[in-house]
Design a protein around this motif. Structure first.
Motif, PDB file in Angstrom:
ATOM      1  N   GLU A   7      23.446 113.177 104.796  1.00  0.00           N
ATOM      2  CA  GLU A   7      23.280 112.012 105.666  1.00  0.00           C
ATOM      3  C   GLU A   7      23.302 110.726 104.848  1.00  0.00           C
ATOM      4  O   GLU A   7      23.948 109.757 105.237  1.00  0.00           O
ATOM      5  CB  GLU A   7      21.979 112.102 106.458  1.00  0.00           C
ATOM      6  N   SER A   8      22.618 110.707 103.724  1.00  0.00           N
ATOM      7  CA  SER A   8      22.595 109.481 102.915  1.00  0.00           C
ATOM      8  C   SER A   8      23.980 109.171 102.367  1.00  0.00           C
ATOM      9  O   SER A   8      24.395 108.013 102.316  1.00  0.00           O
ATOM     10  CB  SER A   8      21.572 109.587 101.792  1.00  0.00           C
ATOM     11  N   GLU A   9      24.737 110.214 101.979  1.00  0.00           N
ATOM     12  CA  GLU A   9      26.098 109.995 101.499  1.00  0.00           C
ATOM     13  C   GLU A   9      26.995 109.486 102.616  1.00  0.00           C
ATOM     14  O   GLU A   9      27.828 108.616 102.406  1.00  0.00           O
ATOM     15  CB  GLU A   9      26.673 111.278 100.907  1.00  0.00           C
ATOM     16  N   ARG A  22      21.590 102.300 112.983  1.00  0.00           N
ATOM     17  CA  ARG A  22      22.003 103.519 112.289  1.00  0.00           C
ATOM     18  C   ARG A  22      22.662 104.451 113.284  1.00  0.00           C
ATOM     19  O   ARG A  22      22.273 104.520 114.435  1.00  0.00           O
ATOM     20  CB  ARG A  22      20.799 104.209 111.672  1.00  0.00           C
ATOM     21  N   ALA A  23      23.624 105.194 112.815  1.00  0.00           N
ATOM     22  CA  ALA A  23      24.305 106.162 113.669  1.00  0.00           C
ATOM     23  C   ALA A  23      23.341 107.300 114.001  1.00  0.00           C
ATOM     24  O   ALA A  23      22.567 107.726 113.152  1.00  0.00           O
ATOM     25  CB  ALA A  23      25.531 106.714 112.965  1.00  0.00           C
ATOM     26  N   PRO A  24      23.384 107.791 115.232  1.00  0.00           N
ATOM     27  CA  PRO A  24      22.541 108.937 115.583  1.00  0.00           C
ATOM     28  C   PRO A  24      22.930 110.162 114.752  1.00  0.00           C
ATOM     29  O   PRO A  24      24.057 110.289 114.290  1.00  0.00           O
ATOM     30  CB  PRO A  24      22.852 109.183 117.063  1.00  0.00           C
ATOM     31  N   ARG A  25      21.988 111.061 114.597  1.00  0.00           N
ATOM     32  CA  ARG A  25      22.211 112.267 113.803  1.00  0.00           C
ATOM     33  C   ARG A  25      23.415 113.058 114.307  1.00  0.00           C
ATOM     34  O   ARG A  25      24.193 113.596 113.522  1.00  0.00           O
ATOM     35  CB  ARG A  25      20.971 113.143 113.820  1.00  0.00           C
ATOM     36  N   GLN A  26      23.622 113.135 115.628  1.00  0.00           N
ATOM     37  CA  GLN A  26      24.760 113.869 116.185  1.00  0.00           C
ATOM     38  C   GLN A  26      26.085 113.258 115.730  1.00  0.00           C
ATOM     39  O   GLN A  26      27.044 113.971 115.459  1.00  0.00           O
ATOM     40  CB  GLN A  26      24.701 113.899 117.708  1.00  0.00           C
ATOM     41  N   VAL A  27      26.139 111.943 115.644  1.00  0.00           N
ATOM     42  CA  VAL A  27      27.355 111.271 115.188  1.00  0.00           C
ATOM     43  C   VAL A  27      27.601 111.597 113.720  1.00  0.00           C
ATOM     44  O   VAL A  27      28.727 111.892 113.316  1.00  0.00           O
ATOM     45  CB  VAL A  27      27.272 109.749 115.421  1.00  0.00           C
ATOM     46  N   LEU A  28      26.542 111.573 112.923  1.00  0.00           N
ATOM     47  CA  LEU A  28      26.682 111.918 111.506  1.00  0.00           C
ATOM     48  C   LEU A  28      27.161 113.354 111.333  1.00  0.00           C
ATOM     49  O   LEU A  28      28.042 113.636 110.518  1.00  0.00           O
ATOM     50  CB  LEU A  28      25.357 111.737 110.773  1.00  0.00           C
ATOM     51  N   GLN A  29      26.604 114.264 112.119  1.00  0.00           N
ATOM     52  CA  GLN A  29      27.018 115.652 112.019  1.00  0.00           C
ATOM     53  C   GLN A  29      28.466 115.826 112.451  1.00  0.00           C
ATOM     54  O   GLN A  29      29.215 116.598 111.854  1.00  0.00           O
ATOM     55  CB  GLN A  29      26.083 116.539 112.839  1.00  0.00           C
ATOM     56  N   ALA A  30      28.879 115.100 113.503  1.00  0.00           N
ATOM     57  CA  ALA A  30      30.276 115.178 113.952  1.00  0.00           C
ATOM     58  C   ALA A  30      31.213 114.610 112.889  1.00  0.00           C
ATOM     59  O   ALA A  30      32.282 115.186 112.625  1.00  0.00           O
ATOM     60  CB  ALA A  30      30.445 114.430 115.277  1.00  0.00           C
ATOM     61  N   LEU A  31      30.833 113.500 112.260  1.00  0.00           N
ATOM     62  CA  LEU A  31      31.647 112.926 111.186  1.00  0.00           C
ATOM     63  C   LEU A  31      31.749 113.898 110.011  1.00  0.00           C
ATOM     64  O   LEU A  31      32.820 114.079 109.433  1.00  0.00           O
ATOM     65  CB  LEU A  31      31.061 111.594 110.714  1.00  0.00           C
ATOM     66  N   TYR A  32      30.636 114.503 109.682  1.00  0.00           N
ATOM     67  CA  TYR A  32      30.630 115.460 108.574  1.00  0.00           C
ATOM     68  C   TYR A  32      31.527 116.654 108.898  1.00  0.00           C
ATOM     69  O   TYR A  32      32.312 117.099 108.054  1.00  0.00           O
ATOM     70  CB  TYR A  32      29.198 115.918 108.299  1.00  0.00           C
ATOM     71  N   ALA A  33      31.454 117.159 110.130  1.00  0.00           N
ATOM     72  CA  ALA A  33      32.283 118.290 110.536  1.00  0.00           C
ATOM     73  C   ALA A  33      33.760 117.924 110.490  1.00  0.00           C
ATOM     74  O   ALA A  33      34.593 118.693 110.001  1.00  0.00           O
ATOM     75  CB  ALA A  33      31.893 118.756 111.936  1.00  0.00           C
ATOM     76  N   ARG A  34      34.102 116.731 110.976  1.00  0.00           N
ATOM     77  CA  ARG A  34      35.502 116.280 110.941  1.00  0.00           C
ATOM     78  C   ARG A  34      35.987 116.118 109.503  1.00  0.00           C
ATOM     79  O   ARG A  34      37.106 116.474 109.169  1.00  0.00           O
ATOM     80  CB  ARG A  34      35.671 114.978 111.699  1.00  0.00           C
ATOM     81  N   MET A  35      35.112 115.566 108.658  1.00  0.00           N
ATOM     82  CA  MET A  35      35.479 115.381 107.259  1.00  0.00           C
ATOM     83  C   MET A  35      35.734 116.735 106.597  1.00  0.00           C
ATOM     84  O   MET A  35      36.714 116.911 105.875  1.00  0.00           O
ATOM     85  CB  MET A  35      34.371 114.639 106.514  1.00  0.00           C
ATOM     86  N   SER A  86      36.709 109.344 112.569  1.00  0.00           N
ATOM     87  CA  SER A  86      35.898 108.469 113.408  1.00  0.00           C
ATOM     88  C   SER A  86      35.222 109.264 114.513  1.00  0.00           C
ATOM     89  O   SER A  86      35.696 110.331 114.916  1.00  0.00           O
ATOM     90  CB  SER A  86      36.757 107.359 114.010  1.00  0.00           C
ATOM     91  N   GLU A  87      34.113 108.729 114.968  1.00  0.00           N
ATOM     92  CA  GLU A  87      33.332 109.344 116.042  1.00  0.00           C
ATOM     93  C   GLU A  87      32.489 108.250 116.700  1.00  0.00           C
ATOM     94  O   GLU A  87      31.739 107.559 116.025  1.00  0.00           O
ATOM     95  CB  GLU A  87      32.438 110.444 115.471  1.00  0.00           C
ATOM     96  N   HIS A  88      32.648 108.067 117.986  1.00  0.00           N
ATOM     97  CA  HIS A  88      31.861 107.110 118.779  1.00  0.00           C
ATOM     98  C   HIS A  88      31.801 105.721 118.143  1.00  0.00           C
ATOM     99  O   HIS A  88      30.738 105.100 118.061  1.00  0.00           O
ATOM    100  CB  HIS A  88      30.444 107.627 119.014  1.00  0.00           C
ATOM    101  N   GLY A  89      32.928 105.236 117.671  1.00  0.00           N
ATOM    102  CA  GLY A  89      32.990 103.895 117.111  1.00  0.00           C
ATOM    103  C   GLY A  89      32.609 103.797 115.646  1.00  0.00           C
ATOM    104  O   GLY A  89      32.695 102.728 115.058  1.00  0.00           O
ATOM    105  N   TYR A  90      32.169 104.864 115.043  1.00  0.00           N
ATOM    106  CA  TYR A  90      31.837 104.875 113.626  1.00  0.00           C
ATOM    107  C   TYR A  90      33.015 105.477 112.867  1.00  0.00           C
ATOM    108  O   TYR A  90      33.634 106.417 113.333  1.00  0.00           O
ATOM    109  CB  TYR A  90      30.579 105.703 113.349  1.00  0.00           C
ATOM    110  N   GLU A  91      33.309 104.914 111.716  1.00  0.00           N
ATOM    111  CA  GLU A  91      34.411 105.407 110.894  1.00  0.00           C
ATOM    112  C   GLU A  91      33.915 105.708 109.492  1.00  0.00           C
ATOM    113  O   GLU A  91      32.999 105.053 108.997  1.00  0.00           O
ATOM    114  CB  GLU A  91      35.528 104.366 110.808  1.00  0.00           C
ATOM    115  N   MET A  92      34.551 106.691 108.887  1.00  0.00           N
ATOM    116  CA  MET A  92      34.209 107.035 107.524  1.00  0.00           C
ATOM    117  C   MET A  92      35.490 107.274 106.745  1.00  0.00           C
ATOM    118  O   MET A  92      36.389 107.969 107.211  1.00  0.00           O
ATOM    119  CB  MET A  92      33.343 108.287 107.476  1.00  0.00           C
ATOM    120  N   GLU A  93      35.582 106.665 105.584  1.00  0.00           N
ATOM    121  CA  GLU A  93      36.717 106.852 104.694  1.00  0.00           C
ATOM    122  C   GLU A  93      36.473 108.080 103.824  1.00  0.00           C
ATOM    123  O   GLU A  93      35.390 108.246 103.268  1.00  0.00           O
ATOM    124  CB  GLU A  93      36.893 105.638 103.785  1.00  0.00           C
TER     125      GLU A  93
END
Length: 105
Positions: A7-9, A22-35, A86-93
Protein backbone atom coordinates in the motif's frame (compact mmCIF):
# COMPACT_ATOMS: atom_id res chain seq x y z
CA UNK A 1 4.67 -8.61 0.73
CA UNK A 2 2.59 -7.36 3.61
CA UNK A 3 -0.49 -5.28 2.97
CA UNK A 4 1.01 -2.13 4.46
CA UNK A 5 4.20 -2.47 2.41
CA UNK A 6 2.53 -2.67 -0.97
CA UNK A 7 0.00 0.00 0.00
CA UNK A 8 2.76 2.47 0.85
CA UNK A 9 4.54 1.70 -2.43
CA UNK A 10 1.30 2.15 -4.35
CA UNK A 11 0.58 5.47 -2.65
CA UNK A 12 3.99 6.72 -3.71
CA UNK A 13 3.22 5.86 -7.34
CA UNK A 14 -0.37 7.08 -7.49
CA UNK A 15 -0.94 10.10 -9.68
CA UNK A 16 -4.65 10.55 -9.00
CA UNK A 17 -4.55 11.67 -5.39
CA UNK A 18 -6.31 15.00 -5.23
CA UNK A 19 -6.97 17.37 -2.34
CA UNK A 20 -5.27 15.09 0.15
CA UNK A 21 -7.79 12.26 -0.21
CA UNK A 22 -6.36 8.78 0.03
CA UNK A 23 -7.59 6.05 -2.26
CA UNK A 24 -9.80 3.46 -0.57
CA UNK A 25 -8.21 0.10 0.14
CA UNK A 26 -10.35 -1.57 -2.57
CA UNK A 27 -8.97 0.83 -5.17
CA UNK A 28 -5.41 0.09 -4.05
CA UNK A 29 -6.04 -3.63 -4.23
CA UNK A 30 -7.57 -3.29 -7.71
CA UNK A 31 -4.58 -1.22 -8.88
CA UNK A 32 -2.21 -3.78 -7.43
CA UNK A 33 -4.09 -6.63 -9.13
CA UNK A 34 -4.04 -4.81 -12.49
CA UNK A 35 -0.35 -4.04 -12.09
CA UNK A 36 0.44 -7.69 -11.34
CA UNK A 37 -1.63 -8.84 -14.33
CA UNK A 38 0.15 -6.39 -16.64
CA UNK A 39 3.51 -7.47 -15.22
CA UNK A 40 2.67 -11.16 -15.71
CA UNK A 41 1.65 -10.62 -19.33
CA UNK A 42 4.78 -8.54 -19.91
CA UNK A 43 7.10 -11.20 -18.45
CA UNK A 44 5.33 -14.04 -20.30
CA UNK A 45 5.54 -12.24 -23.65
CA UNK A 46 9.17 -11.27 -23.07
CA UNK A 47 10.12 -14.87 -22.23
CA UNK A 48 8.19 -16.14 -25.27
CA UNK A 49 10.03 -13.78 -27.62
CA UNK A 50 13.40 -14.73 -26.13
CA UNK A 51 12.62 -18.45 -26.46
CA UNK A 52 11.56 -18.04 -30.10
CA UNK A 53 14.63 -15.94 -30.89
CA UNK A 54 16.88 -18.53 -29.25
CA UNK A 55 15.22 -21.28 -31.29
CA UNK A 56 15.82 -19.29 -34.49
CA UNK A 57 19.47 -18.85 -33.51
CA UNK A 58 19.87 -22.54 -32.74
CA UNK A 59 18.34 -23.40 -36.14
CA UNK A 60 20.54 -20.76 -37.80
CA UNK A 61 17.42 -19.28 -39.38
CA UNK A 62 18.53 -15.70 -40.06
CA UNK A 63 15.26 -14.68 -41.69
CA UNK A 64 13.18 -15.83 -38.72
CA UNK A 65 15.71 -14.36 -36.28
CA UNK A 66 15.54 -10.95 -37.99
CA UNK A 67 11.72 -11.02 -38.09
CA UNK A 68 11.38 -12.01 -34.43
CA UNK A 69 14.03 -9.51 -33.33
CA UNK A 70 12.19 -6.71 -35.11
CA UNK A 71 8.87 -7.74 -33.58
CA UNK A 72 10.46 -8.00 -30.14
CA UNK A 73 12.03 -4.54 -30.40
CA UNK A 74 8.74 -3.02 -31.55
CA UNK A 75 6.86 -4.70 -28.71
CA UNK A 76 9.50 -3.67 -26.17
CA UNK A 77 9.33 -0.05 -27.35
CA UNK A 78 5.72 0.06 -26.14
CA UNK A 79 6.94 -0.57 -22.58
CA UNK A 80 10.06 1.63 -22.52
CA UNK A 81 8.27 4.32 -20.58
CA UNK A 82 6.20 1.76 -18.66
CA UNK A 83 2.45 1.57 -18.64
CA UNK A 84 -0.37 3.15 -16.70
CA UNK A 85 -3.05 1.24 -14.84
CA UNK A 86 -6.12 3.04 -13.60
CA UNK A 87 -9.06 2.42 -11.31
CA UNK A 88 -11.85 4.83 -10.29
CA UNK A 89 -9.94 7.91 -11.40
CA UNK A 90 -6.64 6.88 -9.80
CA UNK A 91 -3.67 6.10 -12.01
CA UNK A 92 -0.41 4.37 -11.33
CA UNK A 93 2.69 4.30 -13.51
CA UNK A 94 4.43 0.93 -13.77
CA UNK A 95 7.96 0.50 -15.06
CA UNK A 96 8.49 -3.23 -15.41
CA UNK A 97 12.23 -3.18 -15.96
CA UNK A 98 12.74 -1.51 -12.56
CA UNK A 99 10.21 -3.69 -10.74
CA UNK A 100 11.41 -6.01 -8.05
CA UNK A 101 8.78 -8.47 -6.89
CA UNK A 102 9.27 -9.96 -3.43
CA UNK A 103 6.99 -12.75 -2.35
CA UNK A 104 7.26 -13.68 1.29
CA UNK A 105 6.43 -17.30 2.03
Amino acid sequence: MTASTYESELFEKLKGIRKGYRAPRQVLQALYARMMLEYSVYEFTKARFKRLIDEALDARDKKRFDMLSQQYNEWLAQYRSGCTVSEHGYEMECNFEDMKINIDS
